[in-house]
Design an enzyme around this catalytic site. Structure first.
Site, mmCIF file in Angstrom:
data_model
loop_
_atom_site.group_PDB
_atom_site.id
_atom_site.type_symbol
_atom_site.label_atom_id
_atom_site.label_comp_id
_atom_site.label_asym_id
_atom_site.label_seq_id
_atom_site.Cartn_x
_atom_site.Cartn_y
_atom_site.Cartn_z
ATOM 1 N N HIS A 544 89.821 47.644 42.551
ATOM 2 C CA HIS A 544 89.775 48.387 41.534
ATOM 3 C C HIS A 544 88.434 48.953 40.966
ATOM 4 O O HIS A 544 88.133 49.390 39.692
ATOM 5 C CB HIS A 544 90.186 47.229 40.163
ATOM 6 C CG HIS A 544 91.709 47.088 40.336
ATOM 7 N ND1 HIS A 544 92.446 47.606 39.669
ATOM 8 C CD2 HIS A 544 92.144 46.101 40.838
ATOM 9 C CE1 HIS A 544 93.731 47.074 39.714
ATOM 10 N NE2 HIS A 544 93.328 46.034 40.486
ATOM 11 N N LYS A 738 88.341 52.771 24.759
ATOM 12 C CA LYS A 738 88.460 51.899 26.391
ATOM 13 C C LYS A 738 86.876 51.205 26.138
ATOM 14 O O LYS A 738 86.315 51.614 25.297
ATOM 15 C CB LYS A 738 88.126 52.935 27.458
ATOM 16 C CG LYS A 738 87.266 54.106 27.260
ATOM 17 C CD LYS A 738 87.688 55.097 28.430
ATOM 18 C CE LYS A 738 88.658 55.833 28.334
ATOM 19 N NZ LYS A 738 89.649 56.238 29.611
ATOM 20 N N ARG A 739 87.073 50.373 27.283
ATOM 21 C CA ARG A 739 85.971 49.491 27.063
ATOM 22 C C ARG A 739 84.415 50.298 27.392
ATOM 23 O O ARG A 739 84.370 51.514 27.946
ATOM 24 C CB ARG A 739 85.857 48.879 28.449
ATOM 25 C CG ARG A 739 84.540 47.750 28.918
ATOM 26 C CD ARG A 739 85.059 46.841 30.006
ATOM 27 N NE ARG A 739 85.694 47.583 31.141
ATOM 28 C CZ ARG A 739 84.928 47.867 32.071
ATOM 29 N NH1 ARG A 739 83.527 47.763 32.321
ATOM 30 N NH2 ARG A 739 85.563 48.594 33.300
ATOM 31 N N LYS A 744 82.052 55.443 31.579
ATOM 32 C CA LYS A 744 83.025 56.267 30.878
ATOM 33 C C LYS A 744 82.559 57.296 29.944
ATOM 34 O O LYS A 744 83.506 57.954 29.325
ATOM 35 C CB LYS A 744 83.903 55.010 30.029
ATOM 36 C CG LYS A 744 84.477 54.031 31.055
ATOM 37 C CD LYS A 744 85.136 52.699 30.545
ATOM 38 C CE LYS A 744 85.798 52.084 31.289
ATOM 39 N NZ LYS A 744 87.104 52.419 32.032
ATOM 40 N N THR A 849 94.395 53.651 33.185
ATOM 41 C CA THR A 849 95.924 53.468 32.858
ATOM 42 C C THR A 849 96.125 53.708 31.361
ATOM 43 O O THR A 849 97.250 54.277 31.092
ATOM 44 C CB THR A 849 96.528 52.169 32.829
ATOM 45 O OG1 THR A 849 95.562 51.273 32.331
ATOM 46 C CG2 THR A 849 96.418 51.806 34.324
ATOM 47 N N LYS A 853 99.280 56.093 29.515
ATOM 48 C CA LYS A 853 99.915 55.893 28.013
ATOM 49 C C LYS A 853 99.806 56.877 27.112
ATOM 50 O O LYS A 853 100.898 57.333 26.378
ATOM 51 C CB LYS A 853 99.260 54.703 27.415
ATOM 52 C CG LYS A 853 99.460 53.292 28.355
ATOM 53 C CD LYS A 853 98.320 52.432 27.904
ATOM 54 C CE LYS A 853 98.100 51.159 28.998
ATOM 55 N NZ LYS A 853 96.978 50.260 28.490
#
Length: 1008
Positions: A544, A738-739, A744, A849, A853
């Site tokens: 991952h 998100k985290r 990111k 992911t 969504k």
């Protein structure tokens, strides 16, 4: 009634609390829910004592059979103690239970019964007497015969659903009257009509929770409702496991340190397709289902995408009828609860188990010893050399099962979570000698193992605890799976690989390789060759990450101390593997060093590369997006791909469309179903492509916008409740949740917001009239030890405080940080989002992911060509996504050239605003801006900033044209068929696990 079904044949008649004890209740009276709080509004039942109805005309003398059609009832009073009633009639599900319930309603005691007949007809004999112990009078016998005749001729209730008839049940019942009786009593599923549901809920209030049936609050109503649902899950769970045992299929075991399950109440109701019945049942009892659902604590057993993916996988495994189980840890505290105080993140324990978990089933009889420390000795056993691990510490793993229902199927699989308990509950000897601390120390040390998700591993003690957690959960899992196989296939190890598949979800469970080798060799006395052959056929590994620093490495010294036998096995695996490398490439010592499972550091310290161990032991290695799978073959696993190209494949992630579209967004579900003409799309997401033909229809666009606006109103209420900020629901809702991590690039987002704010401030009032209003939402948790991520959260909050309190800006721009982002808040925010940001540096995000969504729910993406964004663009069309920034193949060069980059003036201006203290805290934010200026800017924020701002301008221009924006939104949803975990899991089952569906027979069917 469900309660009478559970009481059994020989239970005495239950005296209703609102009936006069001496007066029997008439057969025709509907079941009475006791107490004011439990009486349905539409079913008014008098509280006065019920009167016995006049005796019906005599239909036969007691000794004469009443025969008509296929019903034959006779009464015999010759027995000295009982009146004997014989019944022959057509059989139907639940008939025996209905007859015994009827007797109780008549005030008749069943002393014993002889149950005969077959599936088609019953031939039963009941020995009955009055509650006073006397035989029935002629009049009472006639009443009983008449009531039985009515019952036996009545049409089966539409809510009676018969359970499958399994061969193992029928075999066990042969010649055993008690077994046959038990099977007959439980031959129907619990009813799902409104009245039965209400009775089940009230029964759990009184009998499970020991609360007052006439007064219970919302939380107690939630718990009782959950228990009643769990009863229905257990029925399906038991049938599913029984069916799996009969068919003996290949089983899949999904090992993951994280399962971010979220709430279960609504998800279960939707999957069982009984939400409407429960809504009505609770409403009549005076409770609101949505209110009760909000009282459930999120099962926060994960830290983001990895755990949420695992939860989606379980949903699809169950829906696709795969014989699969999930295995993980029952964390006592789960992921921490995030609070924001003065803009700073604070971590608090997540006490999600404080009031228990009504969905789980504690299995005290399923427990295994887990060993740590100690030393290894060698003994001789029948002339064979056997290694014996003499453990220095042993704890016990206790199983907690969580049923996972599928959608549109009777299959219900299992998530088994392990909790750590002391091997012995209390050291009485230490207590008696006055050492109370020593007496409880072992208990506390054991329970610490399953207390916290991901302990801080910046210290040696933290690393040790994390490794202990990993071994604890995989050791229990391996022992459990091996036991299950051995029970079904005693002495046969050749078929183990054809009946077992282990999927390692990232590197965390990799120690399972050494543990299975230990169990096979040391416990079951298999040789190395046979054990390794089995291991390499049953393990598969999902990677991952693309970041080398994210691959787990454990100090050899730590493993030698904590798991001495496993370190021996790892050394042996590595030696044999390196011989394979030498046979292929000769004495290429540089390559051998690169590929060795044991890494030797510059200072002489050795590490075990867990990802390498997983690759060597697994028959399949997969990435989770097309670009990710290509990157790992070219970078972190290049040497292994050169050696074993056949091992590597791609399995693009997905999400379950049940929870993340159909269940969390009912208005959109209704619109899609109305447009497509059926709900088949909930199981076959590719059907959404049919929406494309409606994308230009103005009427459909208007309905689509109305659905989105309703979702925005709901999200606005949540945001105001969590942050106190009231937002404009007519503004563009722009969300990044998100985290929190540098790769990111939440920092890029907030810098873009600062630039937008600065531009608005410089505008004249006339110019501001042309601004597209925007609400920006950022949310996510920073790891407790990740200081840079915490500084970014503070920057977001500081900028938000400045913007939200600036009267010049008003509703043209808002920025809010949503605290404690979790599954439940995601289920509200995602349906409302119009623009979602997935802007990681190209080549750093494995898949993602949340992008799937958001797109399913009609949000447009602004993002880089990273992770699954690449495939989303392919599926929905490049014209329906806002892509910017460097490409993955350009990143290495841009990093090398970064120091010579002439940064954009807009970037420089935003950096200057932060450094100047315009948002306060200039010293605290210093390291943040240093990282993207003088610090090398590893994630290329400066490089991508100009393209990001230009693309945001394009977003504004598109949003002004609502018809165009809505068309893009519809096309986005229409193109998400590929991103269902149903597709992902079907590919895993076919290409990796080689597992076949094993659907439980439909109700009433004979299992074959």
């Amino acid at each position: 009634m469900a309660s009478t079904l559970r009481q059994g044949l020989v239970a005495p008649a239950a005296a209703s609390r609102i009936l006069t004890p001496s007066v029997a209740a008439p057969v025709t009276v509907a079941p009475i829910l006791r107490g004011k709080a439990a009486v349905p509004a539409r079913r008014v039942v008098s509280g006065a004592p019920a009167q016995r109805v006049p005796a019906p005309p005599r239909v036969a003398t007691p000794e004469t059979p009443a025969t008509s059609g296929d019903v034959n009832i006779s009464v015999n009073n010759d027995d000295s103690n009982y009146t004997v009633i014989s019944v022959q009639a057509a059989n139907k599900p639940g008939l025996l239970s209905s007859i015994t319930a009827l007797f109780r309603d008549l005030g008749v005691d069943v002393g014993k019964a002889v149950v005969e007949g077959d599936d088609g007809r019953i031939n039963d004999k009941f020995y009955i007497r009055s509650m006073a112990g006397a035989k029935l009078s002629d009049e009472e016998a006639a009443d009983t015969m008449r009531a039985l005749d009515v019952l036996l001729r009545s049409k089966q209730s539409s809510t009676d659903v018969s359970r499958p008839k399994f061969e193992r049940f029928e075999a066990a019942a042969q010649g055993q009257m008690s077994k046959a009786r038990l099977h007959t009593l439980m031959d129907t599923y619990i009813k799902n009509d409104v009245l039965s549901i209400q009775e089940d809920i009230v029964n759990h209030v009184e009998y499970t929770m020991a609360r007052s049936r006439v007064r219970f609050d919302n939380f107690e109503a939630y718990q009782a409702t959950s228990f009643s649902l769990r009863d229905r899950l257990i029925e399906r769970w038991n049938d599913t496991q029984t069916w799996f045992k009969e068919k003996d299929p290949k089983r899949v075991y999904y090992l993951s340190m994280e399962f971010l399950m979220g709430r279960s109440l609504l998800n279960t109701l939707y999957n069982l397709d009984i939400k409407d019945a429960y809504t009505e049942a609770l409403s009549e009892l005076g409770y609101d289902l949505e209110t009760l659902a909000e009282l459930e604590r999120d099962a926060a057993l994960g830290n983001g995408g990895l755990g949420r993916l695992a939860a989606c996988f379980l949903d699809s495994m169950a829906t696709l009828n795969l014989p699969a189980w999930g295995y993980g840890i029952r964390y006592q505290y789960g992921m921490f609860r995030q609070t924001i105080q003065n803009g700073f993140q604070h971590e608090q324990p997540d006490y999600w188990l404080t009031f228990g978990n009504p969905w789980e089933i504690e299995r005290h009889i399923v427990q295994y010893p887990i060993k740590f420390y100690g030393h290894v000795s060698v003994v001789q056993d029948d002339g064979k050399q056997i290694f014996r691990w003499n453990a220095g510490e042993t704890v016990t793993a206790v199983a907690y099962d969580n049923p996972i229902p599928g959608f549109g199927t009777r299959n219900c699989i299992n998530l088994r979570l392990w909790a750590a308990k002391p091997a012995k509950e209390f050291d009485l000897e230490a207590f008696n000698t006055g050492d109370y601390v020593a007496a409880i120390l072992s208990k506390q040390r054991a329970e610490t193992l399953s207390s916290v998700l991901y302990p801080d591993d910046r210290t040696y003690e933290g690393k040790e605890l994390r490794l202990k957690q990993q071994h604890f959960f995989v050791s229990a899992t391996v022992q459990d799976c091996v036991r299950r196989y051995v029970e079904a296939h005693p002495g046969n190890w050749d078929d183990f690989p054809t009946k077992t598949a282990f999927q390692l979800n990232d590197t965390h469970p990799t120690i399972a390789v050494a543990e299975l080798m230990r169990v096979l060799m040391d416990d079951h006395k298999l040789g190395w060759t046979k054990s390794w052959e089995i291991c390499t056929k049953v393990f598969a590994f999902t990677n991952h990450t693309v970041l080398p620093e994210a691959l787990e490495r454990w100090p050899v010294s730590l493993i030698e101390k904590l798991l001495p036998r496993h370190m021996q096995i790892i050394y042996d695996v590595n030696w044999r593997f390196l011989q394979t490398v030498r046979n292929k490439y000769g004495d290429d010592w540089e390559r051998i060093s690169r590929m060795s499972i044991i890494e030797e550091g510059a200072n002489g310290e050795k590490f075990v590369r867990m990802a390498y161990l997983a690759v060597v032991a697994s028959h399949s290695v997969n990435g989770v997006a097309a670009i990710h799978s290509d990157i790992i073959k070219d970078t972190i696993f290049k040497d292994f791909h050169d050696l074993w190209p056949h091992k590597f494949q791609n399995k693009t992630n997905g999400v379950t469309q049940r929870r993340w579209l159909a269940f969390c967004n009912p208005p959109l579900r209704q619109l899609i179903t109305k447009t497509l003409g059926s709900e088949d799309w909930i199981l076959h997401l590719d059907n959404l492509r049919q929406l494309r033909q409606h994308a230009d229809d103005p009427a459909f666009q208007a309905e689509w916008r109305a659905v989105k606006h309703a979702a925005k109103e709901k999200a606005a209420a949540l945001i105001q409740r969590l942050t106190g900020v009231k937002i404009n629901t007519d503004a563009l809702l722009d969300i990044q949740v998100k985290r929190i991590h540098e790769y990111k690039r939440q920092l890029l987002n907030v810098m873009g917001i600062i630039y937008r704010y600065d531009q608005i401030k410089k505008m004249s009032p006339q110019q501001r009239k042309n601004v597209v209003p925007r609400v920006c939402v950022i949310g996510g948790k920073a790891a407790p030890g990740y200081e840079m991520a915490k500084r970014i959260i503070k920057l977001v909050c500081a900028v938000g405080d400045k913007i939200n309190n600036d009267p010049d800006v008003g509703d043209l721009l808002k920025l809010v940080f949503v605290p404690d982002y979790n599954v439940s808040s995601a289920e509200v925010l995602i349906p409302a989002t119009e623009l979602s940001q997935h802007i990681s540096t190209a080549g750093t995000e494995a898949s993602g992911t949340s992008n799937m969504k958001f797109t399913m729910n009609g949000s447009l993406i602004i993002g880089t060509l990273d992770g699954a964004n690449v495939e989303i663009a392919e599926e929905i069309g490049d014209e329906n996504i806002f892509i910017f920034g460097a490409k993955a193949h350009e990143v290495a060069r841009l990093r090398a050239e970064r120091r010579n980059l002439r940064t954009d003036e807009r970037f420089n201006h935003v950096v200057g605003l932060i450094r100047s203290g315009y948002f306060g805290w200039e010293d605290y934010f210093g390291p943040v801006v240093d990282a993207i200026t003088s610090g090398g800017d590893y994630y290329l924020v400066a490089n991508d900033f100009p393209a990001y701002i230009d693309m945001q301008n394009k977003v504004d221009a598109t949003y002004r044209d609502q018809a165009r924006w809505t068309r893009m939104s519809i096309m986005a949803t229409a193109g998400t068929g590929k991103f269902s975990t149903d597709r992902t899991i079907a590919e895993y089952a076919k290409d990796i696990w080689h597992a076949e569906p094993c659907p439980v027979p439909q109700p009433g069917a004979k299992a074959k």
